[in-house]
Design a protein around this motif. Structure first.
Motif, PDB file in Angstrom:
ATOM      1  N   ALA A 172     -15.364  -4.463  10.724  1.00 17.85           N
ATOM      2  CA  ALA A 172     -14.848  -3.116  11.017  1.00 17.85           C
ATOM      3  C   ALA A 172     -14.103  -2.414   9.958  1.00 17.85           C
ATOM      4  N   PHE A 173     -13.381  -3.161   9.119  1.00 12.22           N
ATOM      5  CA  PHE A 173     -12.781  -2.411   8.150  1.00 12.22           C
ATOM      6  C   PHE A 173     -13.770  -1.977   7.107  1.00 12.22           C
ATOM      7  N   GLY A 174     -14.830  -2.774   6.883  1.00  7.57           N
ATOM      8  CA  GLY A 174     -15.893  -2.228   6.039  1.00  7.57           C
ATOM      9  C   GLY A 174     -16.774  -1.492   6.215  1.00  7.57           C
ATOM     10  N   GLN A 175     -16.844  -0.914   7.606  1.00  3.14           N
ATOM     11  CA  GLN A 175     -17.559   0.201   8.040  1.00  3.14           C
ATOM     12  C   GLN A 175     -16.572   1.435   7.983  1.00  3.14           C
ATOM     13  N   MET A 176     -15.443   1.208   8.178  1.00  4.51           N
ATOM     14  CA  MET A 176     -14.484   2.409   8.198  1.00  4.51           C
ATOM     15  C   MET A 176     -13.950   2.723   6.537  1.00  4.51           C
ATOM     16  N   GLU A 177     -14.399   1.939   5.624  1.00  6.60           N
ATOM     17  CA  GLU A 177     -13.789   2.144   4.449  1.00  6.60           C
ATOM     18  C   GLU A 177     -14.580   3.484   4.074  1.00  6.60           C
ATOM     19  N   GLY A 178     -13.726   4.307   3.274  1.00  4.00           N
ATOM     20  CA  GLY A 178     -14.089   5.397   2.559  1.00  4.00           C
ATOM     21  C   GLY A 178     -14.467   6.571   3.825  1.00  4.00           C
TER      22      GLY A 178
ATOM     23  N   GLN B 215     -10.106  18.407   1.880  1.00  2.00           N
ATOM     24  CA  GLN B 215      -9.853  17.523   3.049  1.00  2.00           C
ATOM     25  C   GLN B 215      -9.212  16.139   2.587  1.00  2.00           C
ATOM     26  N   ASP B 216      -8.563  16.163   1.611  1.00  2.00           N
ATOM     27  CA  ASP B 216      -7.632  15.202   1.031  1.00  2.00           C
ATOM     28  C   ASP B 216      -6.635  15.241   2.272  1.00  2.00           C
ATOM     29  N   VAL B 217      -6.010  14.312   2.561  1.00  2.00           N
ATOM     30  CA  VAL B 217      -4.921  14.192   3.632  1.00  2.00           C
ATOM     31  C   VAL B 217      -3.983  13.209   3.501  1.00  2.00           C
ATOM     32  N   VAL B 218      -2.761  13.682   4.107  1.00  2.00           N
ATOM     33  CA  VAL B 218      -1.482  12.708   4.240  1.00  2.00           C
ATOM     34  C   VAL B 218      -1.192  12.420   5.513  1.00  2.00           C
ATOM     35  N   HIS B 219      -1.131  11.156   6.002  1.00  2.00           N
ATOM     36  CA  HIS B 219      -0.644  10.824   7.335  1.00  2.00           C
ATOM     37  C   HIS B 219       0.942  10.088   7.200  1.00  2.00           C
ATOM     38  N   ARG B 220       1.682  10.299   8.068  1.00  2.00           N
ATOM     39  CA  ARG B 220       3.091  10.005   8.253  1.00  2.00           C
ATOM     40  C   ARG B 220       3.402   8.767   9.512  1.00  2.00           C
ATOM     41  N   ALA B 221       3.930   7.891   9.158  1.00  2.00           N
ATOM     42  CA  ALA B 221       4.482   6.736   9.796  1.00  2.00           C
ATOM     43  C   ALA B 221       5.901   6.455   9.788  1.00  2.00           C
ATOM     44  N   VAL B 222       6.527   6.528  10.973  1.00  2.00           N
ATOM     45  CA  VAL B 222       8.094   6.168  10.943  1.00  2.00           C
ATOM     46  C   VAL B 222       8.336   4.993  11.824  1.00  2.00           C
ATOM     47  N   GLY B 223       9.196   4.145  10.975  1.00  2.00           N
ATOM     48  CA  GLY B 223       9.677   2.976  11.683  1.00  2.00           C
ATOM     49  C   GLY B 223      10.931   2.590  11.211  1.00  2.00           C
ATOM     50  N   LYS B 224      11.249   1.187  11.452  1.00  2.00           N
ATOM     51  CA  LYS B 224      12.408   0.817  10.800  1.00  2.00           C
ATOM     52  C   LYS B 224      12.586   0.432   9.276  1.00  2.00           C
ATOM     53  N   ALA B 225      11.353   0.633   8.647  1.00  2.00           N
ATOM     54  CA  ALA B 225      11.230   0.707   7.266  1.00  2.00           C
ATOM     55  C   ALA B 225      11.596   1.957   6.619  1.00  2.00           C
ATOM     56  N   GLY B 226      11.536   3.116   7.680  1.00  2.00           N
ATOM     57  CA  GLY B 226      11.683   4.328   7.153  1.00  2.00           C
ATOM     58  C   GLY B 226      10.796   5.346   7.278  1.00  2.00           C
ATOM     59  N   ILE B 227      10.405   6.092   6.360  1.00  2.00           N
ATOM     60  CA  ILE B 227       9.015   7.071   6.490  1.00  2.00           C
ATOM     61  C   ILE B 227       8.037   6.498   5.418  1.00  2.00           C
ATOM     62  N   VAL B 228       6.792   6.421   5.957  1.00  2.00           N
ATOM     63  CA  VAL B 228       5.750   5.922   4.924  1.00  2.00           C
ATOM     64  C   VAL B 228       4.670   6.970   5.147  1.00  2.00           C
ATOM     65  N   LEU B 229       4.476   7.570   3.794  1.00  2.00           N
ATOM     66  CA  LEU B 229       3.360   8.532   3.675  1.00  2.00           C
ATOM     67  C   LEU B 229       2.122   7.941   3.029  1.00  2.00           C
ATOM     68  N   VAL B 230       1.168   7.976   3.922  1.00  2.00           N
ATOM     69  CA  VAL B 230      -0.295   7.416   3.597  1.00  2.00           C
ATOM     70  C   VAL B 230      -1.190   8.296   3.473  1.00  2.00           C
ATOM     71  N   ALA B 231      -1.660   8.305   2.101  1.00  2.00           N
ATOM     72  CA  ALA B 231      -2.713   9.516   1.536  1.00  2.00           C
ATOM     73  C   ALA B 231      -3.883   8.668   1.603  1.00  2.00           C
ATOM     74  N   GLU B 232      -4.981   9.573   1.801  1.00  2.00           N
ATOM     75  CA  GLU B 232      -6.553   9.025   1.701  1.00  2.00           C
ATOM     76  C   GLU B 232      -7.241  10.149   1.113  1.00  2.00           C
ATOM     77  N   GLY B 233      -7.965   9.997  -0.040  1.00  2.00           N
ATOM     78  CA  GLY B 233      -8.849  11.046  -0.609  1.00  2.00           C
ATOM     79  C   GLY B 233      -8.890  10.769  -1.976  1.00  2.00           C
ATOM     80  N   ASN B 234      -9.061  11.887  -3.024  1.00  2.00           N
ATOM     81  CA  ASN B 234      -9.064  11.857  -4.226  1.00  2.00           C
ATOM     82  C   ASN B 234      -7.715  11.505  -4.826  1.00  2.00           C
ATOM     83  N   PRO B 235      -7.556  10.338  -5.638  1.00  2.00           N
ATOM     84  CA  PRO B 235      -6.304   9.939  -6.131  1.00  2.00           C
ATOM     85  C   PRO B 235      -5.619  11.009  -6.772  1.00  2.00           C
TER      86      PRO B 235
END
Length: 233
Positions: free
Chosen positions: A85-91, A119-139
């Motif tokens: 599943a991860f292999g098919q989702m990669e990229g 269409q480079d994008v940043v997602h946000r996750a909030v938990g007990k570790a704090g805020i995690v910004l996850v980016a996907e696209g051109n580095p």
């Protein structure tokens, strides 16, 4: 009573269909799946059966080997299905958001909090570790998005740690299949109420931005925004 039995039968049938569908999808990416699962089940059963004959209890160890063979087959199937599943989702666009959406309890995810024209994008996750910004696209491009979003988070919730992750296979990046593990490894520094308060502040910011009145149509040339913003009446 009959209704409960019918509901249970329907649930079991649904699970079997889901397992069959997962097997078909996994086998498309993993051609040796059937052979591997058969080898794991037969080998596990064979080992326990052989031990049973050696100690004089073939039936007891044979049944035990059969059960453990099914268990081992299920574990191997789950891992190979996840890898496929991860292999098919990669990229694929939005793959990181899909992983974040299934990270588990205690996390609140918001997809596409920042995006550019490429269409480079940043997602946000909030938990007990704090805020995690996850980016996907051109580095190179997402670093600009991450820096701007991180600056915004530090301004709004200065007392909450902000982490940033770039999904990819390059140096300093996190592979998609390791994204969930990476987030769960961050130290937990917030309590439950603090996480709730952080989400409320971020949600209020989103509501404020979405409710902000904007003029329709393109802005006329030469027009400038008034200093100090709109005055309250």
């Amino acid at each position: 009573m009959a209704r409960k039995e019918n509901a249970a039968d329907a649930a079991n049938a649904g699970r079997l269909k889901q397992i069959a569908l997962t097997y078909k999808m996994t086998r498309k990416a993993d051609k040796k799946l059937g052979l591997v699962l058969a080898a794991v089940g037969i080998d596990t059963f064979g080992v326990f059966l052989a031990i049973g004959f050696l100690i004089g209890h073939p039936y007891y160890l044979g049944v035990l080997g059969l059960l453990l063979g099914f268990l081992a087959t299920a574990i191997v199937f789950g891992r190979r299905a996840e890898r496929a599943a991860f292999g098919q989702m990669e990229g694929q666009p939005g793959a990181a958001a899909a992983v974040l959406d299934n990270i588990g309890r205690g996390w609140t995810t918001t997809p596409a909090v920042a995006m550019n024209r490429s269409q480079d994008v940043v997602h946000r996750a909030v938990g007990k570790a704090g805020i995690v910004l996850v980016a996907e696209g051109n580095p190179n491009r997402v670093k600009v998005l991450l820096a701007a979003e991180k600056k915004k988070m530090n301004r709004i919730v200065a007392d909450v740690p902000v982490h940033d992750v770039i999904v990819g296979t390059g140096e300093g990046q996190v592979e998609l299949k390791k994204l969930r593990t990476t987030l769960l490894k961050y130290p937990r520094v917030l309590t439950g109420p603090q996480v709730t308060a952080t989400n409320d502040r971020l949600r209020a910011l989103g509501d404020l931005m979405s409710n902000m009145p904007l003029p329709k149509g393109p802005m006329p040339k030469g027009m400038r925004m008034p200093k100090g913003g709109p005055k309250a009446r």
